[in-house]
Design a protein around this motif. Sequence first.
Motif, PDB file in Angstrom:
ATOM      1  N   PHE A 185     -55.681 -64.263  -8.114  1.00  0.00           N
ATOM      2  CA  PHE A 185     -55.957 -65.514  -8.829  1.00  0.00           C
ATOM      3  C   PHE A 185     -54.775 -65.836  -9.722  1.00  0.00           C
ATOM      4  CE2 PHE A 185     -57.259 -64.443 -13.256  1.00  0.00           C
ATOM      5  CZ  PHE A 185     -57.236 -63.066 -13.160  1.00  0.00           C
ATOM      6  N   LEU A 203     -51.862 -68.348 -15.463  1.00  0.00           N
ATOM      7  CA  LEU A 203     -51.785 -67.062 -16.153  1.00  0.00           C
ATOM      8  C   LEU A 203     -50.449 -66.915 -16.874  1.00  0.00           C
ATOM      9  CD1 LEU A 203     -53.436 -64.601 -13.613  1.00  0.00           C
ATOM     10  CD2 LEU A 203     -54.468 -65.855 -15.511  1.00  0.00           C
TER      11      LEU A 203
ATOM     12  N   VAL B 168     -48.364 -51.642 -18.135  1.00  0.00           N
ATOM     13  CA  VAL B 168     -48.952 -52.963 -18.337  1.00  0.00           C
ATOM     14  C   VAL B 168     -48.701 -53.442 -19.770  1.00  0.00           C
ATOM     15  CG1 VAL B 168     -51.177 -54.154 -18.549  1.00  0.00           C
ATOM     16  CG2 VAL B 168     -50.705 -52.740 -16.538  1.00  0.00           C
ATOM     17  N   ILE B 172     -46.836 -56.892 -21.045  1.00  0.00           N
ATOM     18  CA  ILE B 172     -47.489 -57.927 -21.848  1.00  0.00           C
ATOM     19  C   ILE B 172     -46.700 -58.186 -23.129  1.00  0.00           C
ATOM     20  CG2 ILE B 172     -49.539 -58.409 -23.255  1.00  0.00           C
ATOM     21  CD1 ILE B 172     -51.202 -57.131 -21.053  1.00  0.00           C
ATOM     22  N   MET B 175     -43.598 -60.234 -22.300  1.00  0.00           N
ATOM     23  CA  MET B 175     -43.838 -61.647 -22.022  1.00  0.00           C
ATOM     24  C   MET B 175     -44.204 -62.411 -23.282  1.00  0.00           C
ATOM     25  SD  MET B 175     -45.636 -61.858 -18.303  1.00  0.00           S
ATOM     26  CE  MET B 175     -46.718 -60.461 -18.451  1.00  0.00           C
ATOM     27  N   ARG B 176     -45.010 -61.741 -24.119  1.00  0.00           N
ATOM     28  CA  ARG B 176     -45.449 -62.421 -25.334  1.00  0.00           C
ATOM     29  C   ARG B 176     -44.269 -62.752 -26.250  1.00  0.00           C
ATOM     30  NH1 ARG B 176     -49.898 -63.821 -26.143  1.00  0.00           N
ATOM     31  NH2 ARG B 176     -50.545 -62.602 -24.352  1.00  0.00           N
ATOM     32  N   GLN B 184     -43.413 -71.974 -13.844  1.00  0.00           N
ATOM     33  CA  GLN B 184     -44.399 -71.461 -12.911  1.00  0.00           C
ATOM     34  C   GLN B 184     -43.980 -70.069 -12.471  1.00  0.00           C
ATOM     35  OE1 GLN B 184     -47.044 -73.221 -11.466  1.00  0.00           O
ATOM     36  NE2 GLN B 184     -46.658 -75.272 -12.273  1.00  0.00           N
ATOM     37  N   PHE B 185     -44.802 -69.063 -12.769  1.00  0.00           N
ATOM     38  CA  PHE B 185     -44.541 -67.759 -12.163  1.00  0.00           C
ATOM     39  C   PHE B 185     -45.856 -67.021 -12.013  1.00  0.00           C
ATOM     40  CE2 PHE B 185     -44.685 -64.459 -15.540  1.00  0.00           C
ATOM     41  CZ  PHE B 185     -44.879 -65.272 -16.642  1.00  0.00           C
ATOM     42  N   TYR B 186     -45.942 -66.195 -10.995  1.00  0.00           N
ATOM     43  CA  TYR B 186     -47.216 -65.587 -10.621  1.00  0.00           C
ATOM     44  C   TYR B 186     -47.104 -64.072 -10.496  1.00  0.00           C
ATOM     45  CZ  TYR B 186     -47.506 -70.442  -9.642  1.00  0.00           C
ATOM     46  OH  TYR B 186     -47.425 -71.790  -9.793  1.00  0.00           O
ATOM     47  N   LEU B 203     -49.804 -61.342 -11.930  1.00  0.00           N
ATOM     48  CA  LEU B 203     -50.252 -61.471 -13.308  1.00  0.00           C
ATOM     49  C   LEU B 203     -51.736 -61.161 -13.424  1.00  0.00           C
ATOM     50  CD1 LEU B 203     -48.360 -64.658 -14.539  1.00  0.00           C
ATOM     51  CD2 LEU B 203     -47.718 -62.267 -14.735  1.00  0.00           C
ATOM     52  N   GLY B 204     -52.490 -61.508 -12.378  1.00  0.00           N
ATOM     53  CA  GLY B 204     -53.931 -61.229 -12.405  1.00  0.00           C
ATOM     54  C   GLY B 204     -54.212 -59.736 -12.527  1.00  0.00           C
ATOM     55  N   ILE B 206     -52.232 -57.500 -13.796  1.00  0.00           N
ATOM     56  CA  ILE B 206     -51.813 -57.075 -15.140  1.00  0.00           C
ATOM     57  C   ILE B 206     -52.917 -57.381 -16.148  1.00  0.00           C
ATOM     58  CG2 ILE B 206     -50.192 -57.591 -17.018  1.00  0.00           C
ATOM     59  CD1 ILE B 206     -48.007 -57.860 -14.945  1.00  0.00           C
ATOM     60  N   MET B 207     -53.474 -58.592 -16.045  1.00  0.00           N
ATOM     61  CA  MET B 207     -54.551 -59.008 -16.941  1.00  0.00           C
ATOM     62  C   MET B 207     -55.761 -58.085 -16.833  1.00  0.00           C
ATOM     63  SD  MET B 207     -53.952 -61.685 -18.679  1.00  0.00           S
ATOM     64  CE  MET B 207     -53.224 -63.290 -18.795  1.00  0.00           C
ATOM     65  N   SER B 209     -55.864 -54.908 -15.953  1.00  0.00           N
ATOM     66  CA  SER B 209     -55.615 -53.464 -16.065  1.00  0.00           C
ATOM     67  C   SER B 209     -55.480 -53.024 -17.520  1.00  0.00           C
ATOM     68  CB  SER B 209     -54.340 -53.094 -15.301  1.00  0.00           C
ATOM     69  OG  SER B 209     -54.427 -53.527 -13.960  1.00  0.00           O
ATOM     70  N   GLU B 220     -48.362 -54.890  -5.424  1.00  0.00           N
ATOM     71  CA  GLU B 220     -49.047 -55.432  -4.252  1.00  0.00           C
ATOM     72  C   GLU B 220     -48.675 -54.635  -3.013  1.00  0.00           C
ATOM     73  OE1 GLU B 220     -50.464 -59.503  -3.891  1.00  0.00           O
ATOM     74  OE2 GLU B 220     -48.432 -59.908  -4.538  1.00  0.00           O
ATOM     75  N   THR B 222     -48.423 -55.693   0.161  1.00  0.00           N
ATOM     76  CA  THR B 222     -47.435 -56.366   1.004  1.00  0.00           C
ATOM     77  C   THR B 222     -46.255 -56.795   0.144  1.00  0.00           C
ATOM     78  OG1 THR B 222     -49.224 -57.225   2.343  1.00  0.00           O
ATOM     79  CG2 THR B 222     -47.070 -58.247   2.620  1.00  0.00           C
ATOM     80  N   ILE B 245     -47.191 -65.231  -1.895  1.00  0.00           N
ATOM     81  CA  ILE B 245     -47.224 -66.275  -2.914  1.00  0.00           C
ATOM     82  C   ILE B 245     -45.829 -66.439  -3.512  1.00  0.00           C
ATOM     83  CG2 ILE B 245     -48.163 -66.960  -5.170  1.00  0.00           C
ATOM     84  CD1 ILE B 245     -50.176 -67.217  -2.956  1.00  0.00           C
TER      85      ILE B 245
END
Lengths: 463, 463
Positions: A185, A203, B168, B172, B175-176, B184-186, B203-204, B206-207, B209, B220, B222, B245
């Motif tokens: 997501f 995100l 993780v 975070i 990035m903060r 846009q980055f995923y 990012l999902g 990471i969120m 975990s 991932e 793949t 993606i």
Amino acid sequence: MAEHEDDLAPEVEQDEDDTPLTRSLIARIMYAVETQDREMLWAEMEPLHAADIADLLEQSNAYDRRRLIALYGQEFDGDILSELDESIREEVINLLTPQVLADAVRELDSDDVVDLVEDLEDQQQEAILSVLEDSDRAAVEQSLTYPEYSAGRLMQREVVMAPEHWTVGDAIDFMRHAKELPEQFYHIVLVDPRLHPVGNVTLGRIMASRRDVPLKDIVEETFHTIPVTRYDGDVAYMFNQYHLISAPVVDEDGRLVGVITIDDAMAVLDEEHEEDIMRLAGVGEGGINDSVIETSKQRVPWLAVNLGTAILASLVIAQFELAIAQLVALAVLMPIVASMGGNAGTQSLTVAVRALATKDLTGANVWRVLRRETLVGLINGLIFALVMGAVGVVWFGGPELGYVIGAAMVINLVVAGLAGAAIPVIMDRMGVDPALGSGTFVTTVTDVVGFFAFLGLATVFLI
Amino acid sequence: MAEHEDDLAPEVEQDEDDTPLTRSLIARIMYAVETQDREMLWAEMEPLHAADIADLLEQSNAYDRRRLIALYGQEFDGDILSELDESIREEVINLLTPQVLADAVRELDSDDVVDLVEDLEDQQQEAILSVLEDSDRAAVEQSLTYPEYSAGRLMQREVVMAPEHWTVGDAIDFMRHAKELPEQFYHIVLVDPRLHPVGNVTLGRIMASRRDVPLKDIVEETFHTIPVTRYDGDVAYMFNQYHLISAPVVDEDGRLVGVITIDDAMAVLDEEHEEDIMRLAGVGEGGINDSVIETSKQRVPWLAVNLGTAILASLVIAQFELAIAQLVALAVLMPIVASMGGNAGTQSLTVAVRALATKDLTGANVWRVLRRETLVGLINGLIFALVMGAVGVVWFGGPELGYVIGAAMVINLVVAGLAGAAIPVIMDRMGVDPALGSGTFVTTVTDVVGFFAFLGLATVFLI
């Protein structure tokens, strides 16, 4: 960015064989199957992605496929079924043992199961649904109530949502403590108290913002919701037009029911392309994995239509039998006029069909496009009239035949330009897919007009 | 999922006019232009996405376009330029005042500027580069050193990366506190100390975990890296095949230099399709926004090739002038045999071209496909031989003409199936795009064989 490949700079690497399925790998896999060496088969296939394994099965013949699947056994993954071409999916499902099939299907997300079962016969569908857990089964059956080719079939039901008044900190805490989040997501959907989506937050923006920032201050500028009954081709168009990554799907009351992500939209776009190109050629739903009989059946209808229109053109020629008997050169030259018209008509037609598909040809510019195609036909008609006139003089020794073939060429190319652009537009207005058989209609027009103009003019001026 | 639209359930909503550019909106916009009412124009156009404004400009004629842009003035956004079709991009750039152009271009990401300037003439290119800040200009110029249609031109240079040993929590915190993250980055790309990418983390994940989880435990499954010189069509294929993606791009030393996201890959897939369909029809790079002269120029080459091949077919007919003079029915019937062959050949051809484009037709199954197409040609040839034989008997009253046309039909449809599949395969092996003009070659074969078989058999058995 058209005319892609032929002007590639020499440094661009374009390697047609750059697939993991090399000849030598396929040879090793088939060797393992021959020698029934299961360990070797597993080792060779371990690095392959499910999509590549599906390609391998599609490219094998039915005999090799059966032996390969039998030996591969419990390693058979649900994703392979998802990636398989529909034409052999049923066959492969029948080859799996009930246990392997059950394990494979249970691994899949509900939207993949929907995609898998929607085209199966009732008996196979039931066999697959029966191995699912009750909640998954309910989700799949719910999706199947949406019409085929609708957004409802395409969406995944797992959505990460947040009330519109939440802050970045609320969202992060929620995600950190959520029991189960979807595999993939990219956005959080903001919803109002009635579950109507009001915005999308990426995100990335959440990561980059302070904890006290309200989510509604960092929503994405472009936001589209998709009705659950929307045609999936329109969904794909919307993703491509607005560069969407994911978009929420809503029911008829506007409530959030799921989300569609760009990878699904990309697959639909690819299918739509396939359909356009196949329909323009009158091939029906054919793929290279269908059987000979199946393929023959798919192609006969358009060949039959073509036979009818070819006979129509022949009836035109039959009106001029006397002229041809007196001047056989007419029979020699007449296919040239018809062929040039057919070619020019196909050019106009293809441009129009493609422009309709990309919504670039609309009420706002339709007359301009028709005028342009007709003018292009006129100019190209004049050019080839000169060429053919000269050919006529040299070949048959007299200027009269040259005049006649030149005049017929101009008439036919003008008609080709006009008919090539007008026929798909008219079909589109009538609610018919403009790619469907419009090629046959256009060449019928150019054949009939070409033969009639050439033989008619010849009768008047030469006989 | 082919044969899409005609079996749509009635509940599926397919609304061709569901674009924000309604007729009434266009009318209001043009009214504002007529009355030079800038406030009204801005108000009407405010809700439109840049892609829709680009469509509006494309669908307008040159006169309206000029007036619209002049009135719209400083509201003109850089994204509109990115979305514009290349055929009118240059024209529109020339219509903008230097100040508006500078503001528009400065808003764009570097990869969009690259896309914008790569096809412009040197003078316009320089005009745009000169308004950029030095660092942006350097980035654009660096990208332009990569070959056209390469991954390097497609990628964005802004990448979020992390050392492979991070957790993780580290990611975070990074990035903060990062000053600037891409729009846009995923994914976060994990890199080793030499900047070689070793994995992708969404990012999902990471969120979802705990902070102490090492990033390399949640990469991932793949993961593909793309060489910077890779052909962009291959990149699009890879995204579609593996449902990527985003994917990191590496230089020749394997170092991370950028990232490609799926929306760019989707645009390339769409362009590749456009190219295939246009090339099959011999249209060149034509779009509906090109001028009449431009379009005529694009189409003449394939019409000229077609003229050559049509004359070749006529030369075959010319060999049988005596037979035609004795039996004019031959001239009436011969186009039917040729037309059916052309149609069947186009069917085989299209299936083969599409299968080559999707890499489904490979060394592993090429012989099976050729055999299948030939067999389909034989079966359909026999079916239509029976039909045409009967037509011949009824129309011309004797069974002999029916036998001859039936036999010619079988021969031509077998040849059509074989040539339709073999010609694109051979072109592909020779490194030529199989879509490029293969239609003309196939119909040349079916015309020549069709005329020769029919007239030849008729000469032997009827004359």
